[in-house]
Design a protein around this motif. Structure first.
Motif, PDB file in Angstrom:
ATOM      1  N   THR A  73      32.131  38.623  46.322  1.00 17.88           N
ATOM      2  CA  THR A  73      32.442  39.425  45.136  1.00 17.88           C
ATOM      3  C   THR A  73      32.045  38.732  43.837  1.00 17.88           C
ATOM      4  OG1 THR A  73      34.705  38.552  45.034  1.00 17.88           O
ATOM      5  CG2 THR A  73      34.338  40.565  46.323  1.00 17.88           C
ATOM      6  N   ALA A  74      32.192  37.426  43.751  1.00 19.87           N
ATOM      7  CA  ALA A  74      31.783  36.654  42.560  1.00 19.87           C
ATOM      8  C   ALA A  74      32.291  37.289  41.271  1.00 19.87           C
ATOM      9  CB  ALA A  74      30.260  36.515  42.536  1.00 19.87           C
ATOM     10  N   GLY A  75      33.560  37.682  41.259  1.00 14.67           N
ATOM     11  CA  GLY A  75      34.157  38.239  40.059  1.00 14.67           C
ATOM     12  C   GLY A  75      33.937  39.719  39.855  1.00 14.67           C
ATOM     13  N   ALA A  76      33.293  40.390  40.804  1.00 11.18           N
ATOM     14  CA  ALA A  76      32.968  41.809  40.635  1.00 11.18           C
ATOM     15  C   ALA A  76      34.007  42.741  41.244  1.00 11.18           C
ATOM     16  CB  ALA A  76      31.598  42.106  41.245  1.00 11.18           C
ATOM     17  N   ALA A  77      35.120  42.198  41.748  1.00  8.97           N
ATOM     18  CA  ALA A  77      36.142  43.011  42.398  1.00  8.97           C
ATOM     19  C   ALA A  77      37.517  42.622  41.885  1.00  8.97           C
ATOM     20  CB  ALA A  77      36.070  42.825  43.919  1.00  8.97           C
ATOM     21  N   VAL A  78      38.505  43.450  42.200  1.00  9.28           N
ATOM     22  CA  VAL A  78      39.902  43.123  41.928  1.00  9.28           C
ATOM     23  C   VAL A  78      40.430  42.320  43.110  1.00  9.28           C
ATOM     24  CG1 VAL A  78      42.210  44.019  41.513  1.00  9.28           C
ATOM     25  CG2 VAL A  78      40.224  45.207  40.561  1.00  9.28           C
ATOM     26  N   GLU A  79      40.856  41.082  42.864  1.00 10.57           N
ATOM     27  CA  GLU A  79      41.384  40.229  43.927  1.00 10.57           C
ATOM     28  C   GLU A  79      42.900  40.316  43.967  1.00 10.57           C
ATOM     29  OE1 GLU A  79      40.112  36.219  43.638  1.00 10.57           O
ATOM     30  OE2 GLU A  79      37.988  36.688  43.927  1.00 10.57           O
ATOM     31  N   VAL A  80      43.453  40.384  45.166  1.00 10.39           N
ATOM     32  CA  VAL A  80      44.904  40.440  45.349  1.00 10.39           C
ATOM     33  C   VAL A  80      45.329  39.386  46.358  1.00 10.39           C
ATOM     34  CG1 VAL A  80      45.051  42.896  44.804  1.00 10.39           C
ATOM     35  CG2 VAL A  80      44.684  42.176  47.177  1.00 10.39           C
ATOM     36  N   ASP A  81      46.619  39.047  46.306  1.00 13.17           N
ATOM     37  CA  ASP A  81      47.220  38.237  47.352  1.00 13.17           C
ATOM     38  C   ASP A  81      47.413  39.169  48.548  1.00 13.17           C
ATOM     39  OD1 ASP A  81      48.863  36.909  49.132  1.00 13.17           O
ATOM     40  OD2 ASP A  81      50.352  36.327  47.629  1.00 13.17           O
ATOM     41  N   PRO A  82      46.714  38.936  49.660  1.00 12.61           N
ATOM     42  CA  PRO A  82      46.775  39.909  50.762  1.00 12.61           C
ATOM     43  C   PRO A  82      48.138  40.001  51.426  1.00 12.61           C
ATOM     44  CG  PRO A  82      45.635  37.921  51.465  1.00 12.61           C
ATOM     45  CD  PRO A  82      45.847  37.792  49.978  1.00 12.61           C
ATOM     46  N   ARG A  83      49.023  39.061  51.149  1.00 16.61           N
ATOM     47  CA  ARG A  83      50.359  39.098  51.747  1.00 16.61           C
ATOM     48  C   ARG A  83      51.398  39.721  50.815  1.00 16.61           C
ATOM     49  NH1 ARG A  83      50.116  36.202  56.445  1.00 16.61           N
ATOM     50  NH2 ARG A  83      48.356  34.754  56.626  1.00 16.61           N
ATOM     51  N   ASN A  84      50.968  40.132  49.627  1.00 20.46           N
ATOM     52  CA  ASN A  84      51.882  40.685  48.628  1.00 20.46           C
ATOM     53  C   ASN A  84      51.647  42.189  48.503  1.00 20.46           C
ATOM     54  OD1 ASN A  84      53.152  41.487  46.188  1.00 20.46           O
ATOM     55  ND2 ASN A  84      53.055  39.390  45.421  1.00 20.46           N
ATOM     56  N   VAL A  85      52.505  42.978  49.129  1.00 17.93           N
ATOM     57  CA  VAL A  85      52.337  44.429  49.152  1.00 17.93           C
ATOM     58  C   VAL A  85      52.380  45.005  47.747  1.00 17.93           C
ATOM     59  CG1 VAL A  85      53.392  46.606  49.900  1.00 17.93           C
ATOM     60  CG2 VAL A  85      53.202  44.693  51.505  1.00 17.93           C
ATOM     61  N   ALA A  86      53.298  44.513  46.921  1.00 12.54           N
ATOM     62  CA  ALA A  86      53.431  45.035  45.562  1.00 12.54           C
ATOM     63  C   ALA A  86      52.163  44.780  44.754  1.00 12.54           C
ATOM     64  CB  ALA A  86      54.637  44.401  44.867  1.00 12.54           C
ATOM     65  N   GLU A  87      51.543  43.639  44.960  1.00 14.29           N
ATOM     66  CA  GLU A  87      50.318  43.318  44.229  1.00 14.29           C
ATOM     67  C   GLU A  87      49.162  44.211  44.683  1.00 14.29           C
ATOM     68  OE1 GLU A  87      47.522  39.383  43.538  1.00 14.29           O
ATOM     69  OE2 GLU A  87      49.703  39.107  43.740  1.00 14.29           O
ATOM     70  N   ILE A  88      49.086  44.469  45.971  1.00 14.52           N
ATOM     71  CA  ILE A  88      48.048  45.385  46.462  1.00 14.52           C
ATOM     72  C   ILE A  88      48.274  46.774  45.878  1.00 14.52           C
ATOM     73  CG2 ILE A  88      47.029  46.453  48.515  1.00 14.52           C
ATOM     74  CD1 ILE A  88      48.011  43.991  50.112  1.00 14.52           C
ATOM     75  N   ALA A  89      49.519  47.223  45.877  1.00  9.10           N
ATOM     76  CA  ALA A  89      49.845  48.548  45.337  1.00  9.10           C
ATOM     77  C   ALA A  89      49.482  48.646  43.864  1.00  9.10           C
ATOM     78  CB  ALA A  89      51.329  48.845  45.545  1.00  9.10           C
ATOM     79  N   ALA A  90      49.795  47.596  43.091  1.00 10.35           N
ATOM     80  CA  ALA A  90      49.496  47.610  41.656  1.00 10.35           C
ATOM     81  C   ALA A  90      47.989  47.690  41.425  1.00 10.35           C
ATOM     82  CB  ALA A  90      50.080  46.366  40.988  1.00 10.35           C
ATOM     83  N   ALA A  91      47.220  46.991  42.244  1.00 12.14           N
ATOM     84  CA  ALA A  91      45.759  47.017  42.098  1.00 12.14           C
ATOM     85  C   ALA A  91      45.205  48.400  42.400  1.00 12.14           C
ATOM     86  CB  ALA A  91      45.126  45.971  43.016  1.00 12.14           C
ATOM     87  N   ILE A  92      45.711  49.036  43.460  1.00 10.77           N
ATOM     88  CA  ILE A  92      45.255  50.391  43.793  1.00 10.77           C
ATOM     89  C   ILE A  92      45.614  51.350  42.661  1.00 10.77           C
ATOM     90  CG2 ILE A  92      45.430  52.315  45.415  1.00 10.77           C
ATOM     91  CD1 ILE A  92      46.283  50.242  47.543  1.00 10.77           C
ATOM     92  N   ARG A  93      46.835  51.214  42.135  1.00 13.30           N
ATOM     93  CA  ARG A  93      47.269  52.096  41.045  1.00 13.30           C
ATOM     94  C   ARG A  93      46.366  51.927  39.821  1.00 13.30           C
ATOM     95  NH1 ARG A  93      52.047  50.452  40.771  1.00 13.30           N
ATOM     96  NH2 ARG A  93      53.093  52.110  41.923  1.00 13.30           N
ATOM     97  N   ASP A  94      46.055  50.679  39.470  1.00 16.81           N
ATOM     98  CA  ASP A  94      45.212  50.433  38.302  1.00 16.81           C
ATOM     99  C   ASP A  94      43.834  51.065  38.462  1.00 16.81           C
ATOM    100  OD1 ASP A  94      47.136  49.080  36.921  1.00 16.81           O
ATOM    101  OD2 ASP A  94      46.377  47.071  37.368  1.00 16.81           O
ATOM    102  N   VAL A  95      43.235  50.840  39.625  1.00 18.35           N
ATOM    103  CA  VAL A  95      41.886  51.363  39.844  1.00 18.35           C
ATOM    104  C   VAL A  95      41.902  52.891  39.906  1.00 18.35           C
ATOM    105  CG1 VAL A  95      39.946  51.420  41.463  1.00 18.35           C
ATOM    106  CG2 VAL A  95      41.103  49.260  40.994  1.00 18.35           C
ATOM    107  N   THR A  96      42.964  53.446  40.455  1.00 21.35           N
ATOM    108  CA  THR A  96      43.062  54.897  40.582  1.00 21.35           C
ATOM    109  C   THR A  96      43.282  55.579  39.226  1.00 21.35           C
ATOM    110  OG1 THR A  96      43.989  54.665  42.809  1.00 21.35           O
ATOM    111  CG2 THR A  96      44.324  56.777  41.712  1.00 21.35           C
ATOM    112  N   GLU A  97      44.098  54.975  38.380  1.00 23.16           N
ATOM    113  CA  GLU A  97      44.526  55.645  37.153  1.00 23.16           C
ATOM    114  C   GLU A  97      43.719  55.251  35.924  1.00 23.16           C
ATOM    115  OE1 GLU A  97      48.683  54.858  36.762  1.00 23.16           O
ATOM    116  OE2 GLU A  97      49.238  56.056  38.537  1.00 23.16           O
ATOM    117  N   ARG A  98      43.052  54.119  35.934  1.00 18.70           N
ATOM    118  CA  ARG A  98      42.376  53.639  34.721  1.00 18.70           C
ATOM    119  C   ARG A  98      40.862  53.866  34.834  1.00 18.70           C
ATOM    120  NH1 ARG A  98      44.182  47.637  33.991  1.00 18.70           N
ATOM    121  NH2 ARG A  98      42.646  47.811  32.303  1.00 18.70           N
ATOM    122  N   GLU A  99      40.386  54.925  34.228  1.00 24.58           N
ATOM    123  CA  GLU A  99      38.967  55.276  34.286  1.00 24.58           C
ATOM    124  C   GLU A  99      38.096  54.176  33.703  1.00 24.58           C
ATOM    125  OE1 GLU A  99      35.506  57.175  35.073  1.00 24.58           O
ATOM    126  OE2 GLU A  99      37.515  57.784  35.738  1.00 24.58           O
TER     127      GLU A  99
END
Length: 357
Positions: free
Chosen positions: A292-318
């Motif tokens: 990815t080299a900085g081109a993606a949103v990185e999350v802690d894969p063991r943190n469900v809340a962090e994954i959810a927040a990332a999905i919400r951001d990408v979904t809602e923020r055009e």
């Protein structure tokens, strides 16, 4: 130069290894004489997979005997899970591709021990090809492979995913799938535990009624994963394996690729999604950060809340989606560059030269 490509026993279900084998054949076509070696038998006469005892017998007895009869300048085992096969090779150079070593820490004690026994043979190979710097470090540090014999040859994105689809192609394919105006996140590939789909499902569950659909291309969700999704009201759609045109359309139509793996040696779907300009939510595990080299949103894969927040951001923020798409396209172009065939041939020549001395 004559090169024998020694294939995995179960490439039908190992999407990444099968993809690697296909791309390797294309890259080497016309540049050397290729012999392709597949284990026999790979299944039953009725087309069903071989049973566990037959599989064990083929892997441990028949396949080594088969490889022993191969005559070539270089024998290339394309999956580290069969590195033990190089013990059957005499009189020529041996190369093994290591995609990752995650099974050393996953599964039952017996499964881990069997895997360690097989991959320990990497230390005997003339050269080891690692698909990322992270994998090379694992090979050297965990298995004691000489750093001078472990070489990184990074996977390349197929030019097809970098190319623009024809006018209306994406809309037409998505319409056929019933996804044209559907908000969805995409996962591509296997459904093994290290793919972390359980936490991905729980993260989607946290987003409420407006959560996106989870579209799965490749292996279907397991029965347990389906039950988990149903329990939490997460809608899923399994498409099975799809052709490249459909896959490209799925990438381009997705709100995001959701790929929060606990470990990856490389991550083909991440690279392909970036090439298509698709926003990516992933982890930094294994070789993913190199991809990815900085081109993606990185999350802690063991943190469900962090994954959810990332999905919400990408979904809602055009605006965020547009920025991620811009970065993805730039990184995808880089991931398609270079001549992987020339790099692999250089490894073969070095290995063959060393084996002759």
């Amino acid at each position: 130069m004559k090169v024998a490509l020694v294939h995995d026993f179960d490439e039908r279900h190992l999407f990444g290894v099968r993809h690697y084998a296909s791309r390797l054949r294309q890259a080497l076509d016309g540049r050397c004489e290729l012999i392709e070696v597949h284990p026999r038998p790979r299944g039953r006469s009725d087309g069903r997979p071989a049973g566990p005892l037959l599989r064990l017998f083929v892997k441990e007895v028949l396949y080594p005997l088969q490889v022993r009869r191969v005559a070539a300048d270089v024998v290339h085992v394309i999956d580290q899970s069969h590195a033990n096969l190089i013990r059957a090779v005499t009189g020529c150079a041996t190369v093994v591709t290591c995609h990752d070593l995650f099974p050393l820490a996953s599964g039952s004690w017996a499964r881990r021990a069997g895997y360690r026994r097989r991959v320990a043979s990497l230390a005997r190979a003339t050269r080891v090809i690692a698909v990322s710097e992270a994998t090379r470090a694992e090979v050297v540090d965990r298995l004691g492979v000489s750093s001078t014999r472990a070489v990184v040859v990074r996977n390349r994105v197929d030019e097809f995913f970098l190319s623009q689809p024809t006018a209306g192609e994406v809309e037409s394919i998505l319409a056929e799938l019933g996804l044209r105006e559907v908000k969805y996140v995409l996962h591509v590939g296997a459904s093994f535990p290290y793919k972390n789909l359980e936490r991905a499902i729980l993260a989607l569950a946290e987003l409420g009624e407006d959560r996106p659909l989870l579209v799965k291309a490749g292996a279907a969700l397991t029965a347990a994963q389906c039950r988990l999704a149903a329990t939490h009201g997460v809608r899923t759609r399994a498409l099975g394996e799809v052709d490249p045109r459909t896959l490209r359309a799925l990438y381009r139509g997705a709100t995001a690729l959701l790929y929060p793996s606990l470990h990856e040696g490389f991550g083909w779907p991440v690279a392909e999604a970036l090439a298509c300009g698709t926003p990516v939510v992933t982890s930094s595990a294994g070789g993913l950060r190199e991809v990815t080299a900085g081109a993606a949103v990185e999350v802690d894969p063991r943190n469900v809340a962090e994954i959810a927040a990332a999905i919400r951001d990408v979904t809602e923020r055009e605006e965020l989606r547009r920025e991620l798409s811009r970065r993805a396209l730039a990184r995808g172009s880089e991931l398609g560059g270079g001549d992987v065939g020339a790099e692999v041939l250089a490894v073969y020549r070095a290995a063959a030269s060393e084996s002759r001395t």
